[in-house]
Design a protein around this motif. Sequence first.
Motif, PDB file in Angstrom:
ATOM      1  N   MET A 175      85.919   3.485  67.854  1.00 34.34           N
ATOM      2  CA  MET A 175      87.289   3.211  67.475  1.00 34.34           C
ATOM      3  C   MET A 175      87.589   3.649  66.048  1.00 34.34           C
ATOM      4  O   MET A 175      88.705   3.550  65.617  1.00 34.34           O
ATOM      5  N   LYS A 176      86.540   4.111  65.324  1.00 37.56           N
ATOM      6  CA  LYS A 176      86.725   4.523  63.935  1.00 37.56           C
ATOM      7  C   LYS A 176      85.989   5.833  63.706  1.00 37.56           C
ATOM      8  O   LYS A 176      84.852   5.998  64.128  1.00 37.56           O
ATOM      9  N   GLU A 177      86.664   6.753  63.043  1.00 39.34           N
ATOM     10  CA  GLU A 177      86.040   8.027  62.698  1.00 39.34           C
ATOM     11  C   GLU A 177      84.876   7.763  61.752  1.00 39.34           C
ATOM     12  O   GLU A 177      85.013   7.073  60.747  1.00 39.34           O
ATOM     13  N   LEU A 178      83.740   8.336  62.100  1.00 37.95           N
ATOM     14  CA  LEU A 178      82.554   8.135  61.298  1.00 37.95           C
ATOM     15  C   LEU A 178      82.395   9.272  60.296  1.00 37.95           C
ATOM     16  O   LEU A 178      82.805  10.396  60.558  1.00 37.95           O
ATOM     17  N   GLY A 179      81.800   8.974  59.180  1.00 38.07           N
ATOM     18  CA  GLY A 179      81.540   9.982  58.163  1.00 38.07           C
ATOM     19  C   GLY A 179      81.490   9.332  56.800  1.00 38.07           C
ATOM     20  O   GLY A 179      82.173   8.337  56.551  1.00 38.07           O
ATOM     21  N   GLY A 180      80.685   9.892  55.951  1.00 39.36           N
ATOM     22  CA  GLY A 180      80.555   9.374  54.601  1.00 39.36           C
ATOM     23  C   GLY A 180      81.678   9.856  53.700  1.00 39.36           C
ATOM     24  O   GLY A 180      82.606  10.549  54.130  1.00 39.36           O
ATOM     25  N   ASP A 181      81.560   9.483  52.452  1.00 33.58           N
ATOM     26  CA  ASP A 181      82.588   9.842  51.473  1.00 33.58           C
ATOM     27  C   ASP A 181      82.815  11.349  51.404  1.00 33.58           C
ATOM     28  O   ASP A 181      83.950  11.801  51.316  1.00 33.58           O
ATOM     29  N   GLN A 182      81.730  12.116  51.436  1.00 36.19           N
ATOM     30  CA  GLN A 182      81.864  13.568  51.326  1.00 36.19           C
ATOM     31  C   GLN A 182      82.660  14.133  52.506  1.00 36.19           C
ATOM     32  O   GLN A 182      83.563  14.936  52.329  1.00 36.19           O
ATOM     33  N   TYR A 183      82.334  13.702  53.723  1.00 37.03           N
ATOM     34  CA  TYR A 183      83.044  14.175  54.914  1.00 37.03           C
ATOM     35  C   TYR A 183      84.514  13.758  54.866  1.00 37.03           C
ATOM     36  O   TYR A 183      85.406  14.566  55.110  1.00 37.03           O
ATOM     37  N   LEU A 184      84.781  12.497  54.554  1.00 37.45           N
ATOM     38  CA  LEU A 184      86.147  11.985  54.583  1.00 37.45           C
ATOM     39  C   LEU A 184      86.975  12.408  53.380  1.00 37.45           C
ATOM     40  O   LEU A 184      88.191  12.207  53.365  1.00 37.45           O
ATOM     41  N   SER A 185      86.355  13.021  52.386  1.00 37.61           N
ATOM     42  CA  SER A 185      87.111  13.476  51.221  1.00 37.61           C
ATOM     43  C   SER A 185      88.145  14.532  51.598  1.00 37.61           C
ATOM     44  O   SER A 185      89.128  14.715  50.886  1.00 37.61           O
ATOM     45  N   LYS A 186      87.967  15.202  52.745  1.00 40.48           N
ATOM     46  CA  LYS A 186      88.962  16.187  53.188  1.00 40.48           C
ATOM     47  C   LYS A 186      90.319  15.529  53.427  1.00 40.48           C
ATOM     48  O   LYS A 186      91.349  16.177  53.355  1.00 40.48           O
ATOM     49  N   TYR A 187      90.318  14.234  53.705  1.00 44.41           N
ATOM     50  CA  TYR A 187      91.565  13.493  53.894  1.00 44.41           C
ATOM     51  C   TYR A 187      92.088  12.916  52.583  1.00 44.41           C
ATOM     52  O   TYR A 187      93.178  12.368  52.543  1.00 44.41           O
ATOM     53  N   ASP A 188      91.295  13.004  51.520  1.00 46.38           N
ATOM     54  CA  ASP A 188      91.639  12.354  50.263  1.00 46.38           C
ATOM     55  C   ASP A 188      92.343  13.296  49.285  1.00 46.38           C
ATOM     56  O   ASP A 188      93.217  12.863  48.543  1.00 46.38           O
ATOM     57  N   THR A 189      91.937  14.547  49.243  1.00 42.74           N
ATOM     58  CA  THR A 189      92.567  15.517  48.345  1.00 42.74           C
ATOM     59  C   THR A 189      92.686  16.850  49.072  1.00 42.74           C
ATOM     60  O   THR A 189      91.992  17.092  50.058  1.00 42.74           O
ATOM     61  N   GLY A 190      93.554  17.690  48.603  1.00 40.58           N
ATOM     62  CA  GLY A 190      93.678  19.028  49.168  1.00 40.58           C
ATOM     63  C   GLY A 190      94.766  19.139  50.233  1.00 40.58           C
ATOM     64  O   GLY A 190      95.589  18.246  50.421  1.00 40.58           O
ATOM     65  N   THR A 191      94.754  20.257  50.932  1.00 41.12           N
ATOM     66  CA  THR A 191      95.805  20.610  51.884  1.00 41.12           C
ATOM     67  C   THR A 191      95.935  19.607  53.022  1.00 41.12           C
ATOM     68  O   THR A 191      97.041  19.187  53.362  1.00 41.12           O
ATOM     69  N   LEU A 192      94.820  19.235  53.620  1.00 37.29           N
ATOM     70  CA  LEU A 192      94.870  18.298  54.738  1.00 37.29           C
ATOM     71  C   LEU A 192      95.381  16.935  54.286  1.00 37.29           C
ATOM     72  O   LEU A 192      96.218  16.321  54.956  1.00 37.29           O
ATOM     73  N   ALA A 193      94.922  16.465  53.145  1.00 32.06           N
ATOM     74  CA  ALA A 193      95.398  15.189  52.612  1.00 32.06           C
ATOM     75  C   ALA A 193      96.903  15.231  52.396  1.00 32.06           C
ATOM     76  O   ALA A 193      97.623  14.286  52.739  1.00 32.06           O
ATOM     77  N   LYS A 194      97.389  16.320  51.848  1.00 29.73           N
ATOM     78  CA  LYS A 194      98.823  16.468  51.596  1.00 29.73           C
ATOM     79  C   LYS A 194      99.600  16.462  52.912  1.00 29.73           C
ATOM     80  O   LYS A 194     100.631  15.812  53.026  1.00 29.73           O
ATOM     81  N   ARG A 195      99.098  17.170  53.915  1.00 27.93           N
ATOM     82  CA  ARG A 195      99.766  17.221  55.220  1.00 27.93           C
ATOM     83  C   ARG A 195      99.843  15.833  55.859  1.00 27.93           C
ATOM     84  O   ARG A 195     100.802  15.519  56.557  1.00 27.93           O
ATOM     85  N   LEU A 196      98.843  14.997  55.599  1.00 25.66           N
ATOM     86  CA  LEU A 196      98.812  13.647  56.152  1.00 25.66           C
ATOM     87  C   LEU A 196      99.539  12.637  55.261  1.00 25.66           C
ATOM     88  O   LEU A 196      99.593  11.460  55.568  1.00 25.66           O
ATOM     89  N   SER A 197     100.099  13.112  54.140  1.00 26.28           N
ATOM     90  CA  SER A 197     100.808  12.290  53.153  1.00 26.28           C
ATOM     91  C   SER A 197      99.930  11.250  52.486  1.00 26.28           C
ATOM     92  O   SER A 197     100.402  10.200  52.073  1.00 26.28           O
ATOM     93  N   ASN A 198      98.637  11.536  52.385  1.00 24.27           N
ATOM     94  CA  ASN A 198      97.777  10.711  51.560  1.00 24.27           C
ATOM     95  C   ASN A 198      98.067  11.071  50.110  1.00 24.27           C
ATOM     96  O   ASN A 198      98.545  12.164  49.823  1.00 24.27           O
ATOM     97  N   THR A 199      97.783  10.165  49.195  1.00 26.23           N
ATOM     98  CA  THR A 199      98.056  10.452  47.801  1.00 26.23           C
ATOM     99  C   THR A 199      97.197  11.633  47.337  1.00 26.23           C
ATOM    100  O   THR A 199      96.092  11.829  47.848  1.00 26.23           O
ATOM    101  N   PRO A 200      97.672  12.431  46.393  1.00 28.75           N
ATOM    102  CA  PRO A 200      96.929  13.628  45.980  1.00 28.75           C
ATOM    103  C   PRO A 200      95.697  13.325  45.125  1.00 28.75           C
ATOM    104  O   PRO A 200      94.852  14.182  44.952  1.00 28.75           O
ATOM    105  N   GLU A 201      95.578  12.103  44.600  1.00 29.18           N
ATOM    106  CA  GLU A 201      94.432  11.739  43.770  1.00 29.18           C
ATOM    107  C   GLU A 201      93.234  11.388  44.660  1.00 29.18           C
ATOM    108  O   GLU A 201      93.393  10.963  45.791  1.00 29.18           O
ATOM    109  N   ALA A 202      92.054  11.524  44.113  1.00 29.09           N
ATOM    110  CA  ALA A 202      90.831  11.116  44.816  1.00 29.09           C
ATOM    111  C   ALA A 202      90.695   9.600  44.674  1.00 29.09           C
ATOM    112  O   ALA A 202      89.927   9.095  43.863  1.00 29.09           O
ATOM    113  N   ASP A 203      91.460   8.864  45.476  1.00 26.68           N
ATOM    114  CA  ASP A 203      91.543   7.407  45.316  1.00 26.68           C
ATOM    115  C   ASP A 203      91.115   6.620  46.550  1.00 26.68           C
ATOM    116  O   ASP A 203      91.305   5.411  46.615  1.00 26.68           O
TER     117      ASP A 203
END
Length: 126
Positions: free
Chosen positions: A1-29
């Motif tokens: 029920m939850k996407e697995l992955g460590g900080d390094q894997y999930l960082s793609k959702y935290d900063t960069g193009t994919l994060a922006k497309r998902l409307s996550n904040t642009p900072e590594a927060d």
Amino acid sequence: MKELGGDQYLSKYDTGTLAKRLSNTPEADGDGQKYRGRGLIQVTGRDNYFACSKALFGDDRLLRTPELLEQAEWACKSAAWFWNSRNLDALADSGSFEMITGRINGGLNGYAERLTSYSTALKVLA
């Protein structure tokens, strides 16, 4: 029920193009961890969590408690919301599985496996 992955894997959702497309904040927060894929269809990103929350609860509680989508009831209801909000019934009825895969995954990863599963389901259920 939850996407697995460590900080390094999930960082793609935290900063960069994919994060922006998902409307996550642009900072590594930590948005990448907080709004990782959850539920049966893996709702991902702040925008999707907010829209899903408004549809299921009428408020923004999933932004505060995204872990709710790991519970069976909300995992199922979030998948139904996602399916309905993307008009996937019409695509399924027309056999447009490539388009469905794109709308759910943003690409064609898992497409061959999905076709195999569909073929098996047709044999069992038809």
